[in-house]
Scaffold this active site. Structure first.
Site, PDB file in Angstrom:
ATOM      1  N   LYS A  44      -8.569  -1.213   6.027  1.00  0.00           N
ATOM      2  CA  LYS A  44      -8.838  -1.596   4.639  1.00  0.00           C
ATOM      3  C   LYS A  44      -7.917  -2.729   4.184  1.00  0.00           C
ATOM      4  O   LYS A  44      -8.326  -3.650   3.480  1.00  0.00           O
ATOM      5  CB  LYS A  44      -8.689  -0.373   3.723  1.00  0.00           C
ATOM      6  CG  LYS A  44      -9.884   0.581   3.869  1.00  0.00           C
ATOM      7  CD  LYS A  44      -9.732   1.850   3.050  1.00  0.00           C
ATOM      8  CE  LYS A  44      -8.902   2.878   3.772  1.00  0.00           C
ATOM      9  NZ  LYS A  44      -9.302   4.270   3.552  1.00  0.00           N
ATOM     10  N   ARG A  85     -14.660  12.935   8.805  1.00  0.00           N
ATOM     11  CA  ARG A  85     -13.402  13.604   9.184  1.00  0.00           C
ATOM     12  C   ARG A  85     -13.041  14.682   8.176  1.00  0.00           C
ATOM     13  O   ARG A  85     -12.508  15.745   8.524  1.00  0.00           O
ATOM     14  CB  ARG A  85     -12.270  12.571   9.279  1.00  0.00           C
ATOM     15  CG  ARG A  85     -12.380  11.677  10.524  1.00  0.00           C
ATOM     16  CD  ARG A  85     -11.490  10.448  10.392  1.00  0.00           C
ATOM     17  NE  ARG A  85     -10.114  10.807  10.101  1.00  0.00           N
ATOM     18  CZ  ARG A  85      -9.271  10.041   9.400  1.00  0.00           C
ATOM     19  NH1 ARG A  85      -9.654   8.876   8.920  1.00  0.00           N
ATOM     20  NH2 ARG A  85      -8.047  10.444   9.176  1.00  0.00           N
ATOM     21  N   ASP A 100     -15.251   2.792   8.122  1.00  0.00           N
ATOM     22  CA  ASP A 100     -14.183   3.696   7.688  1.00  0.00           C
ATOM     23  C   ASP A 100     -14.681   4.664   6.624  1.00  0.00           C
ATOM     24  O   ASP A 100     -14.348   5.849   6.653  1.00  0.00           O
ATOM     25  CB  ASP A 100     -12.976   2.901   7.164  1.00  0.00           C
ATOM     26  CG  ASP A 100     -11.936   3.831   6.551  1.00  0.00           C
ATOM     27  OD1 ASP A 100     -11.375   4.659   7.298  1.00  0.00           O
ATOM     28  OD2 ASP A 100     -11.724   3.782   5.320  1.00  0.00           O
ATOM     29  N   HIS A 151       0.844  -1.193   0.000  1.00  0.00           N
ATOM     30  CA  HIS A 151       0.000   0.000   0.000  1.00  0.00           C
ATOM     31  C   HIS A 151       0.882   1.246   0.000  1.00  0.00           C
ATOM     32  O   HIS A 151       1.866   1.311   0.730  1.00  0.00           O
ATOM     33  CB  HIS A 151      -0.896   0.021   1.241  1.00  0.00           C
ATOM     34  CG  HIS A 151      -1.725   1.266   1.351  1.00  0.00           C
ATOM     35  ND1 HIS A 151      -2.894   1.428   0.635  1.00  0.00           N
ATOM     36  CD2 HIS A 151      -1.551   2.403   2.057  1.00  0.00           C
ATOM     37  CE1 HIS A 151      -3.400   2.624   0.912  1.00  0.00           C
ATOM     38  NE2 HIS A 151      -2.611   3.234   1.772  1.00  0.00           N
ATOM     39  N   SER A 166      -7.523   3.750   9.754  1.00  0.00           N
ATOM     40  CA  SER A 166      -8.275   3.795   8.495  1.00  0.00           C
ATOM     41  C   SER A 166      -7.567   2.956   7.427  1.00  0.00           C
ATOM     42  O   SER A 166      -8.167   2.070   6.799  1.00  0.00           O
ATOM     43  CB  SER A 166      -8.398   5.255   8.043  1.00  0.00           C
ATOM     44  OG  SER A 166      -8.848   5.358   6.721  1.00  0.00           O
TER      45      SER A 166
HETATM   46  N1  URA Z   1      -5.935   7.628   3.603  1.00  0.00           N
HETATM   47  C1  URA Z   1      -6.845   6.810   4.173  1.00  0.00           C
HETATM   48  O1  URA Z   1      -7.209   5.803   3.592  1.00  0.00           O
HETATM   49  N2  URA Z   1      -7.368   7.136   5.369  1.00  0.00           N
HETATM   50  C2  URA Z   1      -6.999   8.248   6.038  1.00  0.00           C
HETATM   51  O2  URA Z   1      -7.500   8.472   7.118  1.00  0.00           O
HETATM   52  C3  URA Z   1      -6.061   9.088   5.435  1.00  0.00           C
HETATM   53  C4  URA Z   1      -5.528   8.752   4.225  1.00  0.00           C
HETATM   54 CA    CA Z   2      -4.738   6.746   0.999  1.00  0.00          CA
END
Ligand code: URA
Ligand code: CA
Length: 433
Positions: free
Chosen positions: A187, A168, A161, A82, A183
């Protein structure tokens, strides 16, 4: 349990337990806890932070808020990668076939999303015929046979999320390291990977502008992953200038092919070898990082990495002959140079501005429904530390018009040329394990 009491406890710096965090996330996902209470809760976290245990509970509560991908039908240790996001970041398209070529199973789920260019799937769709509409059974079969397949995001992963990130975004609580870490990790964990390599970008073109914050984010994410049994490694890498030379969908595919042929740009190649080596180690396909790196270098030299890309593209309907003849990729009608206006040394390249210039050309989505032009974009010829003479090409524009004044202006604003020598920034700052 009452939400207002949990908000107050967090506000006053107390630690919440698993049952309390589950209550908040379940209540928010189902709609029983309203946005205004969740906003106050997120702001309390922003100011008070979270303990290591709280971050793990939050991450797992978000994982459990939706479906989880089951990759157990695929043999071996599935390692995902990632990136926290940058400009000219073609790494996935290179690292995936590179590590697959030495036997690491790459079962990738990828997205489209908003940004300077499309996501990995958009880029791959620049290859005529390539598609990600494959069912589970086919996906598992392809990974078991070729060690690599990519599908589009489907299913209802981490709905908590999605809802919290959107909240947010409008309540000034995005820049909280525990919230970002949980977050991202929720994922990755819900996507089924056994192990995770994170590329945490730092610099003017990244989400994290300074090294201290990037280190803290990296440590938080590695801590979460390791605590929940998913081995995680984070590489902190430079994003003070675009990583590769190409910014644009088909242009990045062309660059990915070049790296796999052993003739790609230095920084992009080096970061791919670093990320790839950690993936090989986590997949237990090598005994040391040095050995892992040697395997990947050999795979490039022998053509095995490129062959894996060929097999992968073909297996998902793509015309793999683009590898031998990149002119089969979409090409823009107008291709022209932007030249340096003075002599000197490149001191800075605003990655954000380069990204925006590519987006203005049509390479990325400004809104969810924008249509991407796969052919357009930029190819940089000068990077920080390079000497330039007046009239040298800084970069090539691939566009739909013979002149694009707004884009050209943005490019000149991005490049800073200094009369005195400047050294190139470090590429990799730290590896957090
Ligand atoms: N990228 C994400 O997936 N989540 C966040 O909170 C910030 C950046
Ligand atoms: Ca991201």
């Amino acid at each position: 349990m009452r939400m207002v009491e949990l908000i107050e406890r967090k506000r006053d710096g107390h630690e919440l337990n698993k049952a309390e965090i589950d209550f908040v996330i379940q209540g928010y996902t189902s709609g029983e806890i309203p946005d205004y209470q969740m906003s106050a809760f997120a702001m309390a976290i922003f100011f008070q932070g979270m303990s290591s245990e709280e971050r793990v509970h939050l991450t797992m509560a978000m994982v459990n808020s939706g479906e989880q991908i089951d990759l157990s039908a695929i043999q071996g240790i599935k390692v995902d990668k990632h990136s926290t996001g940058g400009v000219g970041d073609t790494t996935t398209m290179i690292v995936a076939p590179m590590v697959a070529s030495v036997g690491v199973p790459v079962a990738k789920m990828s997205g489209r999303g908003l940004g300077h260019t499309g996501g990995t799937i958009d880029k791959l769709e620049a290859v005529p015929g390539f598609h990600v509409e494959i069912d589970n059974q086919q996906f598992n079969h392809l990974v078991n046979t070729n060690h690599i397949a990519i599908v589009g995001q489907s299913g209802n992963l981490t709905p908590a999320d999605k809802k919290l990130y959107a909240l947010r975004d409008v309540t000034g609580t995005v820049e909280s390291i525990p919230l970002i870490a949980s977050s991202i990790m929720s994922k990755k964990i819900a996507s089924g990977a056994d192990a995770i390599v994170l590329d945490v970008k730092v610099g003017s073109g990244a989400f994290m502008k300074d090294l201290n914050n990037a280190q803290e984010l990296a440590r938080c994410m590695v801590d979460i992953g390791n605590q929940v049994g998913r081995h995680t490694v984070a590489v902190i890498s430079d994003m003070n200038q675009p990583l590769g030379d190409a910014v644009g969908n088909a242009l990045e595919i062309k660059e990915a092919i070049a790296v796999l042929q052993g003739r790609g740009s230095h920084n992009l190649t080096e970061l791919c070898l670093t990320l790839g080596s950690h993936m090989v180690m986590l997949a237990q396909k090598a005994n040391s990082l040095e050995e892992a790196r040697r395997m990947l270098e050999e795979s490039i030299t022998s053509g095995k990495a490129l062959e894996t890309l060929r097999v992968f593209l073909h297996a998902q309907g793509g015309d793999a002959t683009v590898i031998d003849d990149p002119s089969k990729l979409p090409t823009a009608p107008f291709i022209y140079e932007v030249n340096a206006l003075e002599d000197g040394c490149i001191a800075a390249i605003g990655a954000d501005q380069i990204g925006l210039a590519a987006m203005l050309l049509g390479a990325g989505r400004q809104t969810k429904d924008s249509i991407i032009d796969l052919a357009v974009g930029l190819v940089l010829h000068k990077k920080i530390g390079d000497k330039v003479s007046k009239g040298d090409s800084l970069l090539t524009i691939h566009a739909n018009a013979s002149s694009n004044p707004e884009v050209e202006q943005m490019i000149y604003a991005a490049y800073h040329i200094s009369p005195s020598p400047v050294s190139a920034p470090q590429l990799i700052y730290e590896v957090v394990t």
